[in-house]
Every structure is written in C-alpha cells, then in structure tokens.
Design a protein around this motif. Sequence first.
Motif: not given
Length: 96
Positions: A25-28, A41-47, A52-54, A77-82
């Motif tokens: 999508v725009p920004g991802v 798997h790599l993702v670049v997100v333009n904040l 977009l919202a985090v 995008v969803a990331i398990n980060a903990d």
Amino acid sequence: MRILTAWLLLCCATLAHAADWTAVVPGVEYLHIQRDGIDVHLVVVNLDEPSLAVVATASTERGLPVSEFAARRGAVVAINADYFDETHNPVGIAAG
C-alpha cells in the motif's frame, strides 16, 4: 548481542540491495528472501505516510496469534515483537 544484531542487519541489507520490493500500500514495501537456507521477511514502512498508523496490542488482545490480531485490526503489517510468559504478560521492555 549488538554484534549479532549488526551482522543480521548487514546480511539482510546485502540480500535486499538488488532484490525486487513489492509495494503493498502507499508507504509500505515488502520483500521475502528465500535462498541457501535463509528465509527472511523484510518490511519498510514510511511513517510519514498519512494513511498509515502504528498500533500496539491492547491488554485485552494479549495472547492472540499475530495473524488474528492483524485480521481484527485490519493491519497491513503485523509483527510479534516481544516475548511473553504463560499468562501472556510481556517479558522485558514492552510499550503500547
């Protein structure tokens, strides 16, 4: 740990340098690399992208599989980060 993290980032950057990224999508942008026993798997997100919202997991969403969290939230995008314990409480630093 810092050396390992730096090494992994360098390897990923090297692998991704000449690869074809997919605009989701725009920004991802997304890239999946599979070769020589590597599955990344790599993702670049333009904040700065206003559409977009985090979001972080709410306490009521603890223990959900990442795919279910993403579906409920309509996430791109969803990331398990903990890490978490057997009662789904975060282990270590957690922010929401």
